[in-house]
Write an enzyme that holds these catalytic residues in place. Structure first.
Site, PDB file in Angstrom:
ATOM      1  N   ASP A 173      -4.711  10.710   9.047  1.00 30.08           N
ATOM      2  CA  ASP A 173      -3.447  10.143   9.523  1.00 30.08           C
ATOM      3  C   ASP A 173      -2.953  10.866  10.767  1.00 30.08           C
ATOM      4  OD1 ASP A 173      -2.715   8.117   7.414  1.00 30.08           O
ATOM      5  OD2 ASP A 173      -3.034   9.864   6.147  1.00 30.08           O
ATOM      6  N   GLU A 227       0.868  -1.187   0.000  1.00 34.01           N
ATOM      7  CA  GLU A 227       0.000   0.000   0.000  1.00 34.01           C
ATOM      8  C   GLU A 227       0.898   1.228   0.000  1.00 34.01           C
ATOM      9  OE1 GLU A 227      -2.696   1.239   3.459  1.00 34.01           O
ATOM     10  OE2 GLU A 227      -3.937  -0.120   2.271  1.00 34.01           O
TER      11      GLU A 227
END
Length: 277
Positions: free
Chosen positions: A60, A49
């Site tokens: 994030d 990924e």
């Protein structure tokens, strides 16, 4: 059959949970990314990924936010990331690669232009964390025609109705976010994970990957007992900061950590199989 589907079928036949490392493209510097991808595959990754650097990565936590900042300082953009995928394909024609990021860079490039360029580079999947499934038809249609799997997130707070909608739009696999909050923010509690995955499986036959909160070999093994895939990000990305100015050292450390997780996951599956006999 897509590379992602084929890889999950191979893992299922081997009673193996797929291991999916997340790295930020261009971090700690663009020249290291392709070598890092290959090193992670050698260490046991089943899919890779690849994070697309973005100026406002709101899903994030601090570790990956800083990785985005470092990559952007080197000028790494979406076209650069696709070029990294193309270079990776020169040596590896089999390992699926998924881009993970935010809709803005794809939208700026143009959905059709992106789909064409991504297919030419050898990309297998796209996960955009801020693309609502209710508004995804244009994007997923283009991706489908390009042979690229659209992948969606399911959160602990996602309603049953919305899970059904996500499951109908998704291809490749479904990514279950095991924690409330941003990446790297908490430790995983695997005790309720199996129950939640069983609930999601009522809506889809796609493999279920689990990410967020997987910090070490022990937590990876716990998830591997119940999930089809284990996604690990911050635990690897953080190692870049432990090796400032030393990309080779970062690559070795990341591969070593991933290898520990792979061995622990395989051992956990073997133990579970032995206990069920």
């Amino acid at each position: 059959m897509s590379r992602i589907q084929q890889r999950f079928e191979q893992c299922r036949a081997a009673d193996r949970a797929a291991l999916v490392p997340y790295i930020t493209a261009g971090d700690p510097e663009p020249g290291a990314t392709v070598d890092l991808m290959h090193a992670l595959v050698d260490a046991g990754a089943d899919l890779v990924e690849l994070g697309v650097p973005f100026s406002d990565p709101m899903a994030d936590g601090p570790v990956i936010q800083r990785a985005h900042e470092r990559a952007l300082q080197h000028g790494t953009g979406l076209r650069d990331v696709l070029e990294m995928v193309r270079q990776f394909r020169e040596r590896d024609a089999d390992t699926p690669v998924v881009l993970m990021g935010y809709l803005n860079p794809v939208e700026r490039m143009g959905f059709e232009a992106f789909a064409e360029a991504a297919a030419a580079a050898g990309l297998d999947g796209l996960l955009t964390v801020d693309l609502p499934p209710e508004e995804c038809d244009e994007v997923t249609g283009l991706l489908d025609r390009a042979g690229i799997d659209p992948i969606f997130l399911v959160a602990p707070t996602t309603s049953s109705e919305r899970i059904g909608h996500l499951a109908r739009a998704a291809r490749g696999f479904v990514y279950y976010v095991s924690l409330k909050g941003v990446t790297g923010s908490q430790s995983l509690d695997p005790s309720a994970l199996n129950e939640r995955l069983d609930a999601i499986r009522q809506y889809t036959d796609l493999p279920l990957g689990v990410g967020f909160g997987i910090r070490d070999a022990e937590s990876a093994a716990a998830v591997a007992r119940v999930a089809d895939a284990v996604v690990v990000g911050s635990a690897l990305v953080s190692l870049a900061e432990a090796h400032p100015g030393d990309s080779a050292g970062f690559i070795r450390a990341a591969a070593d950590k991933l290898g520990e997780m792979r061995r622990a996951m395989d051992a956990a599956r073997s133990t579970s199989a032995a206990g069920s006999v």
